[in-house]
Design an enzyme around this catalytic site. Structure first.
Site, PDB file in Angstrom:
ATOM      1  N   LYS A 101       0.839  -1.219   0.000  1.00 47.87           N
ATOM      2  CA  LYS A 101       0.000   0.000   0.000  1.00 47.87           C
ATOM      3  C   LYS A 101       0.865   1.256   0.000  1.00 47.87           C
ATOM      4  CE  LYS A 101      -2.168  -0.246   3.868  1.00 47.87           C
ATOM      5  NZ  LYS A 101      -2.068  -1.450   4.674  1.00 47.87           N
ATOM      6  N   ARG A 158      -9.271   1.487  10.278  1.00 45.26           N
ATOM      7  CA  ARG A 158      -8.904   0.080  10.393  1.00 45.26           C
ATOM      8  C   ARG A 158     -10.054  -0.738  10.971  1.00 45.26           C
ATOM      9  NH1 ARG A 158      -3.233   0.683  10.473  1.00 45.26           N
ATOM     10  NH2 ARG A 158      -1.978  -1.176  10.626  1.00 45.26           N
ATOM     11  N   ARG A 200      11.431  -6.414   4.666  1.00 44.91           N
ATOM     12  CA  ARG A 200      11.374  -4.965   4.505  1.00 44.91           C
ATOM     13  C   ARG A 200      12.372  -4.252   5.429  1.00 44.91           C
ATOM     14  NH1 ARG A 200       5.658  -1.926   4.729  1.00 44.91           N
ATOM     15  NH2 ARG A 200       5.651  -2.488   6.931  1.00 44.91           N
ATOM     16  N   ARG A 216      11.679  -2.400  11.080  1.00 43.37           N
ATOM     17  CA  ARG A 216      10.681  -1.869  12.011  1.00 43.37           C
ATOM     18  C   ARG A 216      10.331  -2.940  13.036  1.00 43.37           C
ATOM     19  NH1 ARG A 216       5.904   0.524   8.389  1.00 43.37           N
ATOM     20  NH2 ARG A 216       4.783  -0.805   9.823  1.00 43.37           N
ATOM     21  N   ARG A 246      -0.033  -9.005  13.653  1.00 44.75           N
ATOM     22  CA  ARG A 246      -0.634  -7.968  12.798  1.00 44.75           C
ATOM     23  C   ARG A 246      -1.571  -8.569  11.762  1.00 44.75           C
ATOM     24  NH1 ARG A 246       4.264  -4.841  10.400  1.00 44.75           N
ATOM     25  NH2 ARG A 246       2.786  -3.377   9.523  1.00 44.75           N
TER      26      ARG A 246
END
Ligand code: AMP
Length: 248
Positions: A39, A118, A157, A190, A201
């Site tokens: 996204k 969300r 990532r 992260r 998550r």
């Protein structure tokens, strides 16, 4: 070029003003999709082409993390703890943070809401807020991808500490390992991209956020786009849809 002035106001509060020329047709979209579908990358592309500003609630919480602890309210401290554990921050805290930044929604540059809403409760609050601001949502871009692929993408990532550009150890590696190509900043993983937090998550996403797709489908706003393939391929699909829907 990213609209730094509006972005700073979104991250740290303050007046939402910028000297950049405003787009003739500002985009007003919500971006949906599990963490890791890409996204953020699509938002960057959309921002560059159409001038809309990517407004991410996750980025607001990450910015808060770097602020001196004594300046944080109890609600902010609670939000940080939830984020560290990969859990959702409470609806009321997130909604009040977005309301405080309403000027960024009505800046005239358009927005790409990333990570908000969300939950259906947050979506209802957004609907009310946009109604007050006299802004009509153009649609909800829902990026869809297989869970296995999501885990692969997320665990590789790496994010730049300084300019927040993201890389991927396999799919989009930096020229020098651990160093940002753009600004030379240090790359890090992260906290919520670590495997333990990823699992939480994704589960949280399924439970709380997937019903949002249903909600927006009922509202006639849902546009589902396959997030398979390279970022450019996904963006081509997105552009095509914008052209069909909005004629831009
Ligand atoms: P993100 O970068 O969007 O994946 O967000 C990182 C973390 O910030 C999430 O795992 C949550 O802890 C928190 N967060 C961001 N946006 C929201 C939201 N709209 N509602 C609840 N928690 C949020």
């Amino acid at each position: 070029m990213a609209n730094e002035a509006i972005l700073n106001a979104w991250l740290y509060g303050g007046e939402c003003k910028s000297n950049l020329p405003k787009p003739a047709r500002p985009l007003h979209f919500v971006l949906l999709g599990a963490p890791g579908v890409g996204k953020g990358t699509q938002a960057e592309f959309l921002s560059k082409k159409y001038g809309a500003v990517q407004l991410s609630t996750g980025d607001v919480f990450r910015a808060i993390k770097n602020m001196p602890a004594e300046t944080l309210s109890p609600a902010m401290k609670e939000a940080m703890e939830a984020m560290k554990a990969g859990k959702l921050v409470s609806d009321d805290t997130v909604i009040s943070i977005v309301k405080e930044r309403r000027g960024c929604l009505a800046s005239g540059y358009g927005f790409l809401l990333d990570g908000f809403p969300r939950t259906v409760y947050q979506a209802e609050a957004l609907k009310t807020l946009l109604g007050e601001l006299n802004i009509k949502l153009d649609g909800v871009l829902n990026y869809a991808l297989d869970t296995e692929e999501v885990v692969k993408r997320l665990s590789g990532r790496r994010t730049c500490k300084q300019c927040k550009t993201t890389f991927h150890v396999i799919f989009n590696p930096p020229k020098v390992e651990g160093v940002c190509d753009k600004c030379g900043g240090e790359l890090f993983q992260r906290e919520d991209d670590r495997p333990e937090a990823i699992r939480v998550r994704l589960q949280t996403y399924e439970e709380s956020t997937a019903p949002l797709a249903k909600y927006y489908e009922k509202e006639g706003l849902l546009i589902t786009i396959s997030a398979e393939g390279s970022p450019e391929e996904v963006f081509n699909r997105t552009e095509k849809i914008l052209k069909e829907r909005l004629g831009i």
